[in-house]
Design a protein around this motif. Sequence first.
Motif, PDB file in Angstrom:
ATOM      1  N   ALA A  41      23.587  13.855  23.165  1.00 11.54           N
ATOM      2  CA  ALA A  41      23.235  13.666  21.747  1.00 11.54           C
ATOM      3  C   ALA A  41      21.724  13.460  21.603  1.00 11.54           C
ATOM      4  N   GLN A  45      18.986  15.751  19.495  1.00 13.47           N
ATOM      5  CA  GLN A  45      18.083  15.186  18.470  1.00 13.47           C
ATOM      6  C   GLN A  45      16.622  15.501  18.799  1.00 13.47           C
ATOM      7  N   ARG A 117      16.191   9.757  13.665  1.00  8.82           N
ATOM      8  CA  ARG A 117      17.423  10.055  14.406  1.00  8.82           C
ATOM      9  C   ARG A 117      17.170  10.029  15.915  1.00  8.82           C
ATOM     10  N   LEU A 120      17.253   6.407  16.913  1.00 11.90           N
ATOM     11  CA  LEU A 120      18.627   5.889  16.987  1.00 11.90           C
ATOM     12  C   LEU A 120      19.342   6.409  18.228  1.00 11.90           C
ATOM     13  N   ALA A 121      19.204   7.714  18.469  1.00  9.24           N
ATOM     14  CA  ALA A 121      19.892   8.310  19.624  1.00  9.24           C
ATOM     15  C   ALA A 121      19.373   7.711  20.927  1.00  9.24           C
ATOM     16  N   MET A 124      20.785   4.105  21.353  1.00 15.32           N
ATOM     17  CA  MET A 124      22.197   4.107  21.762  1.00 15.32           C
ATOM     18  C   MET A 124      22.330   4.566  23.210  1.00 15.32           C
TER      19      MET A 124
ATOM     20  N   GLU B 362      22.978   7.109   8.606  1.00 13.79           N
ATOM     21  CA  GLU B 362      22.297   7.736   9.756  1.00 13.79           C
ATOM     22  C   GLU B 362      22.761   7.084  11.060  1.00 13.79           C
ATOM     23  N   VAL B 363      22.962   5.754  11.021  1.00 12.07           N
ATOM     24  CA  VAL B 363      23.443   5.073  12.222  1.00 12.07           C
ATOM     25  C   VAL B 363      24.875   5.507  12.533  1.00 12.07           C
ATOM     26  N   ASN B 365      26.269   8.389  11.825  1.00  5.21           N
ATOM     27  CA  ASN B 365      26.231   9.747  12.380  1.00  5.21           C
ATOM     28  C   ASN B 365      25.725   9.752  13.811  1.00  5.21           C
ATOM     29  N   SER B 366      24.711   8.915  14.076  1.00  4.76           N
ATOM     30  CA  SER B 366      24.187   8.862  15.445  1.00  4.76           C
ATOM     31  C   SER B 366      25.248   8.332  16.402  1.00  4.76           C
TER      32      SER B 366
END
Lengths: 166, 384
Positions: A41, A45, A117, A120-121, A124, B362-363, B365-366
Amino acid sequence: MPGMGWVIGVVAVVVVIASYVTWTAGRVDRLHLRAASAGRALDSQLVRRAAAAAVLAETELAGDPAGADLYAAARAALDAREDDREASENDLTRMLRKQALDPQEPNGAAVIAASRRVALARQMHTDLVRAALGARERPLVRLLRLNRKHTRPAYFDIDDPTLSVG
Amino acid sequence: MRIGIVCPYSMDVPGGVQFHVRDLAETLIAMGHEVSVLAPADDDQPLPPYVVAAGRAVPVPYNGSVARLNFGPISAARTRRWLHQGDFDVLHVHEPLTPSLSLLAVMSARGPVVATFHTAMTRSRALAAGAPVARVVLERITGRIAVSELARRVQVEHLDGGAVEIPNGVSVAHFADAEPLPGWPGECRPGYGGTVGFLGRFTEPRKGFDILARALAEVMPRRPGLRLLLAGPGDLDEVDLPPVVAERTTFLGKVSEEDKARMLRSVDLYIAPNTGGESFGMILTEAMAAGAPVVATDLDAFRRVLDGGRAGALFPNGDAASLGEAVTALLDDGERRRELAEHAERVVAAYDWPVVAARVLEVYNSAIEALGETVSGADPPAQW
């Protein structure tokens, strides 16, 4: 029959240990699969961000030397080999930071959103890699080599890609 | 998107987390998403249509106050059924480290889980109980959200992980469109009049009401017509108000959400003299949304919300004399008050619920992308 109690006790202990080992093995598998999935993911991104940066360079910044530099950095990030991917992505982040991006303009807004994004990716991915590495280090996992199916996950170490706006 | 949200506290008890969950759910529904909220509640209790009752909440003393929580086999079964029937794309739990529905949901769900941490508590029981327990919970959470910089720092320093900071939202229109109370704020011109407001638990020292009272005791004798509009739970007898201040105070008692907005529309200045312990400062964004110029303590959290002092005036923590000077200067200067309110209006737009909910999405979806799957309820009955 005094022996019966012993048998029941031993069976119970074996069952408890076996369930714990099964549970732990499942946990190790799950965490590794998740870390790998989060890595894919993050990769997609990063590709989206580089593509958005290239579009911005070719539209809003067309004819501007900064646009040419940004385009080159976006290309370099897209083409980077695995071992210099982190450095290329950091270069792209630095290039983007130099631009005064306008959140009202669609191509600028796309880059800002793509950067969020990526952040965030990456977060995570980092959390899941940390969890997987933590599980690998457990004595039971090492003793029974429950991690032998999985390659050791690695962090993707880049600067915070978040762009400040305004 | 199908979104399951878990609120650990009873929806009928007012509280920051409950309001947050309600506003987030309603905003997401208005954006076209399917949302179900699981919360502690009796079956016969009237609930909004999107709330599913998880059974009676049991009052439990927790972290210095009484929390209404549920945690037991019936709640666990209902949580699993809700997860199973909901077929959610993403599960969003609030305060997952309290022994609550949120914890139950995290432990019985598989797939993308997003967790929001509201409080900046550093000595929670779950943390004290040891990292291993917290780790088993946290490794099931894909994305973490902290509502403030302080709450984020707790994540990084004590829970070994990152968190994205997304502030509490505020329904800007609800505050901006409220009708001022009849007869307020009244006349305000250089040297005369004006209304200052304070809302909150004024008996609690860290809210700093006594600092405001001392400041007003200085200013009021020199400024005829200056009034204080006070609201909040508690009894006015419990605080020792200087006579001049008591005489010019209008006390509204505990106010509803509706009256809170009207009260904030009824003041020339809103004062937040808190001495600490605020991780975000929800009341500031509410006052800003209502168009009330803000004077606040220079706490880090407040400074951030007030854009470094451009969207509201700051004064040194605990300094009643400085507060008094700031109040006098601003009440004398209508132009400056207008400037602060105008800048505050631009700043608070970033806290409007639709903007905040878009960032939460957005979180979501991530998290869905990171795991490449959606939520499934049936983890084999807890072996842990």
